[in-house]
Design a protein around this motif. Structure first.
Motif, short mmCIF file in Angstrom:
data_model
loop_
_atom_site.label_atom_id
_atom_site.label_comp_id
_atom_site.label_asym_id
_atom_site.label_seq_id
_atom_site.Cartn_x
_atom_site.Cartn_y
_atom_site.Cartn_z
N ILE A 1 0.61 -1.51 0.42
CA ILE A 1 0.09 0.16 -0.39
C ILE A 1 1.31 1.28 0.43
O ILE A 1 2.05 0.97 0.56
N CYS A 2 0.44 1.78 -0.65
CA CYS A 2 0.88 3.55 -0.65
C CYS A 2 0.59 4.93 0.43
O CYS A 2 -0.40 4.49 0.96
N CYS A 3 0.97 5.63 -0.73
CA CYS A 3 0.19 7.36 0.10
C CYS A 3 0.42 7.52 1.87
O CYS A 3 -0.01 7.96 2.99
N ARG A 4 1.86 6.52 2.38
CA ARG A 4 2.98 6.92 3.28
C ARG A 4 3.86 6.97 2.44
O ARG A 4 4.85 7.16 2.02
N PRO A 5 4.91 8.33 3.67
CA PRO A 5 6.19 8.97 2.94
C PRO A 5 7.62 7.65 3.86
O PRO A 5 8.25 7.71 4.31
N TYR A 6 7.65 6.20 2.79
CA TYR A 6 8.15 5.46 3.51
C TYR A 6 9.97 5.90 3.56
O TYR A 6 10.86 5.33 3.93
N THR A 7 10.46 6.71 1.95
CA THR A 7 11.68 6.74 1.90
C THR A 7 11.39 8.79 1.56
O THR A 7 10.20 9.31 1.34
N ALA A 8 12.95 9.04 1.55
CA ALA A 8 12.40 10.67 1.40
C ALA A 8 12.03 11.03 0.04
O ALA A 8 11.03 12.46 0.14
N SER A 9 12.49 10.26 -1.25
CA SER A 9 11.52 10.05 -2.62
C SER A 9 9.94 10.48 -2.12
O SER A 9 9.61 10.10 -3.47
N ASP A 10 9.18 9.63 -1.22
CA ASP A 10 8.04 9.57 -1.02
C ASP A 10 7.31 10.05 -0.42
O ASP A 10 6.38 10.16 -0.65
N ALA A 11 8.36 11.84 0.11
CA ALA A 11 7.60 12.22 1.09
C ALA A 11 7.20 13.77 0.28
O ALA A 11 7.42 13.48 -1.03
N PRO A 12 5.81 13.97 0.51
CA PRO A 12 4.84 15.13 0.02
C PRO A 12 6.16 16.51 -0.86
O PRO A 12 6.84 16.77 0.07
N GLY A 13 5.92 16.04 -2.09
CA GLY A 13 6.63 17.53 -2.41
C GLY A 13 7.80 16.66 -2.79
O GLY A 13 8.87 17.62 -3.71
N MET A 14 8.45 15.08 -3.10
CA MET A 14 9.39 14.80 -3.44
C MET A 14 8.92 14.25 -4.81
O MET A 14 9.75 12.54 -4.96
N ASN A 15 8.02 14.20 -5.30
CA ASN A 15 7.55 12.50 -6.11
C ASN A 15 6.99 12.68 -7.04
O ASN A 15 5.46 14.59 -6.92
N ASP A 16 6.42 12.57 -7.66
CA ASP A 16 5.58 13.08 -9.05
C ASP A 16 4.40 12.14 -9.19
O ASP A 16 3.38 12.42 -9.98
N ALA A 17 3.74 11.20 -7.89
CA ALA A 17 2.33 11.66 -7.69
C ALA A 17 1.54 11.34 -6.59
O ALA A 17 1.78 10.74 -6.01
N PRO A 18 1.42 12.09 -6.21
CA PRO A 18 1.28 13.32 -5.06
C PRO A 18 -0.13 12.51 -4.70
O PRO A 18 -1.63 12.44 -5.47
N ALA A 19 -0.35 11.52 -3.73
CA ALA A 19 -1.94 11.45 -3.05
C ALA A 19 -2.22 12.89 -2.15
O ALA A 19 -2.23 13.97 -2.31
N GLY A 20 -4.06 12.56 -2.61
CA GLY A 20 -4.67 13.04 -2.54
C GLY A 20 -5.47 13.13 -1.43
O GLY A 20 -4.75 12.06 -0.86
N PRO A 21 -6.17 14.62 -0.44
CA PRO A 21 -6.47 14.32 0.72
C PRO A 21 -7.63 12.84 1.23
O PRO A 21 -7.25 12.78 2.77
N ASN A 22 -8.19 12.66 0.30
CA ASN A 22 -8.97 12.02 0.48
C ASN A 22 -9.36 10.38 0.47
O ASN A 22 -10.33 9.70 0.68
N GLY A 23 -7.85 10.23 -0.10
CA GLY A 23 -7.92 8.49 -1.05
C GLY A 23 -7.32 8.17 -2.58
O GLY A 23 -7.71 9.02 -2.97
N GLU A 24 -6.51 7.04 -2.32
CA GLU A 24 -5.99 7.02 -3.83
C GLU A 24 -6.32 5.48 -3.91
O GLU A 24 -6.83 4.89 -2.96
N HIS A 25 -6.41 4.72 -4.87
CA HIS A 25 -6.86 3.09 -5.58
C HIS A 25 -5.78 2.38 -4.75
O HIS A 25 -5.94 1.44 -5.54
N THR A 26 -4.30 2.61 -4.97
CA THR A 26 -3.24 2.13 -4.34
C THR A 26 -3.30 2.63 -3.03
O THR A 26 -1.92 1.92 -2.71
#
Length: 664
Positions: A197-222
């Protein structure tokens, strides 16, 4: 196959089939210190020969006989203890590239000791080993159901029939399931990560502002559901169904980060979710059930005769449920995770079952021999149903896992089906979750000749709030206030394509998706009569007849399974594909798992998630509820020769290490 087993026993130097540890061959001890290099060279050749033999057996005939060689290697690793088994399987998981290293390490550390215990006790060739070969490796046909006639305290009344509708104003009953709330969901974090599952900042590149696929505030299919999505569902229920009589919650609170669960975090998540349900004011009562994710490790619910490792989760659930079911029923739930309680608004009894006791991925169940009635739950269920019948009560059975799925062990499903058939007139309906999809299952008195005339019960399977397999959903049943028969099933959803969904000001918009009566009523023959008529088991069988013969109706049904999401996926089943249609119809007509047309396949699905990208660029998320990474790793042995070889080599090295220590 016997020559291969003999070679395995000779090469690894100890009896893998015994029930206790046994001494090693003394002749080899003399060679340890001075001839270790020769031993390694010689036994490396022997291991290669063993792997060649096993692999040939697997390729020539993927049968139970072919499984025994793999099983002996696994049993050998387990003989060296839990730590060795965990280390070896973890290494294999990493080599397979199935998951990130931390996922492999976390989940196998949790699941591995239970499986190792199973293997140490297992007798090769037993019914338990046969079942293991089927459910873990896909190499055997399912063993025949262990023939057993459930005992009943009273005979089935000859006049037992479903009561006619009362015609009175229906009650509104809410059903929701598989909320899988992720308290660590971070808007803006990477929604296309490499974890289950995603939408967590597991790594620095997953953090907000550091990725190309930012999660919305209310949920994503992944990703699993953020708290904001859960809260929006309760608010929608309160607005759309202000007169709800009660709610059925068929389990699954904890998120899918199954590699890092702990008792402490699961307890916090369960308590917080029930607090939000209560504080929402959306319903006066919530009747819940235990999902397989509530425990840590995930899926681990030992029967009472095996251990009390899951007692803590029963205690947490029963404490939270007390506000709705009362102290007496909560005391029942505290013992086995099941309870029976009477609804105050009429002659209805809700029986909540712990179907984790029949789940193929509950590895505490692979005992020698396998229990027929884990925790004596079936005996208790019969007693409750018989008392309800004598009192003239109708019954709702609620549970997490539908008992007709391949996920349900066939023995338990068969015995449960006997009980359903005996009390068919008392059971108004059954309600489940687990699959995350919108479908149903029908129980019959004659599975060899399934028809509307011998359909005896209906299982409503609720799609999920978590959006991993479609748009978030809840359901409202119109229910006869006297017979408690279901008169309509209306599904509501939050369309994630709606521009408002990912805004913080508007948020998810919940609307009616479809009514079962409105959609299917005009299609069946005979047509469904007046609005007071029940959506009976016979009605639902007639729906399957429509789906079987009407391509458009089938395609629309299949789209509803995911609430209209991703219906253009190349893997979607369509009415034009006769084989797929018949397989789907078979599953709908099989509330008994031995009849669902599922055929085990060697190896199962096994690939790293970021490689599961379809041509349209979307991620094909594995949404099986509680998928076992350890089982996937073990399953890979029958489709990847390199994995099987590495297992044998690590086992040989461990044996030589022990020999050297023993020899000084």
């Amino acid at each position: 196959m016997h020559h291969l087993l003999a070679l395995l026993l000779t090469t690894f130097g100890f009896s893998l089939v015994a029930q206790a540890y046994e001494p090693f061959d003394g002749d080899l001890v003399e060679e340890r210190a001075t001839r270790r290099g020769n031993i390694l060279a010689r036994e490396d050749l022997q291991v290669q020969g063993i792997i060649d033999n096993i692999w040939k057996e697997l390729k020539d005939a993927a049968t139970c006989a072919a499984c025994e060689g793999v099983l002996l290697l696994l049993k050998g690793a387990a003989k060296f203890g839990d730590d060795t088994f965990v280390d070896v399987v973890t290494e294999l998981c990493k080599v397979s590239n199935a998951e990130d290293d931390d996922v492999c390490e976390g989940i196998i550390a949790l699941e591995g000791p239970i499986i190792a215990q199973d293997l140490r006790k297992m007798k090769i060739g037993s019914r338990t080993s046969h079942l293991f070969c089927t459910t873990f490796l896909g190499l055997c046909e399912y063993p025949s159901v262990d023939a057993y006639n459930v005992s009943f305290p009273s005979p089935k009344p000859p006049s037992a029939v479903r009561p006619p509708p009362s015609g009175q104003t229906p009650l509104k009953v809410v059903h929701f399931s598989d909320i899988h709330v992720d308290p660590f969901y971070v808007p803006g974090s990477n929604k296309n990560c490499t974890k289950p599952i995603c939408c967590r900042p597991y790594t620095a590149s997953d953090a907000p502002g550091m990725n190309d696929a930012p999660a919305g505030p209310n949920g994503e299919h992944t990703c699993d559901a953020p708290i904001s999505l859960e809260d929006s569902m309760y608010a929608a229920i309160k607005k759309l169904v202000p007169d709800a009589a009660f709610a059925l919650f068929t389990g699954e609170i904890v998120d899918h980060a199954i590699w890092n669960t702990t008792q402490a975090q699961n307890t916090l998540d369960i308590n917080d979710a029930h607090r939000r349900m209560a504080e929402s004011g959306a319903f006066p009562y919530v009747y819940g059930t235990a999902g397989n994710h509530e425990s840590s490790p995930t899926n681990a619910f030992p029967p009472t005769a095996v251990g009390d490792e899951s007692q803590w989760v029963y205690g947490v659930l029963s404490s939270d449920w007390t506000q709705w079911i009362g102290a007496s029923a909560a005391s029942q739930a505290d013992r086995t995770g099941a309870y029976s309680v009477k609804y105050n608004g009429g002659k209805l009894r809700i029986i909540s079952l712990n179907t984790n006791l029949y789940y193929v991925q509950n590895y505490w169940l692979y005992e020698e021999p396998i229990e027929r009635d884990p925790s004596l739950q079936f005996a208790w269920l019969v007693s409750e149903l018989d008392a309800a019948e004598q009192a003239g009560e109708r019954v709702y059975i609620i549970a997490h896992m539908p008992m007709g799925l391949p996920d349900a062990l066939r023995d338990g499903s068969n015995y449960f089906d006997q009980i359903v058939n005996r009390y068919e007139a008392t059971i108004a309906a059954m309600f489940f979750g687990h699959t995350h999809r919108d479908h149903f299952q029908i129980s019959y008195s004659d599975y060899d000749n399934r028809s509307y005339s011998n359909a005896v019960a209906i299982s409503y399977i609720m799609p999920s709030l978590t959006p991993t397999s479609g748009h978030p959903t809840f359901r409202v049943y119109d229910v006869d206030p006297i017979t408690f028969a279901v008169l309509d099933s209306v599904t509501y959803y939050a369309d994630m394509e709606n521009p408002s969904f990912q805004t913080t000001t508007g948020g998810p918009v919940w609307t009616k998706y479809y009514s079962a009566r409105e959609v299917y009523g005009p299609l069946v023959t005979p047509q469904l009569p007046a609005s007071a008529a029940e959506l009976s088991p016979a009605f639902w069988h007639n729906v399957t007849t429509v789906l079987e013969n009407n391509q458009t109706a089938f395609d629309e049904y299949y789209a509803r399974k995911s609430r209209g999401w991703d219906i253009n996926n190349n893997n979607t089943c369509t009415g034009a594909d006769t084989t797929c249609v018949m397989a789907e119809i078979c599953q709908l007509r099989a509330a008994r798992s031995q009849d669902n047309c599922n055929v085990p396949k060697p190896g199962f699905h096994f690939s790293r998630r970021q490689l599961e990208v379809r041509r349209d660029g979307h991620y094909a998320h594995r949404d099986e509820c509680g998928v076992s990474i350890t089982r996937e790793t073990i399953a890979s042995f029958v489709v990847r020769r390199d994995m099987l070889q590495l297992l044998a080599m690590r086992l040989m090295e461990k044996r030589l290490e022990v020999l050297m220590i023993a020899g000084g």
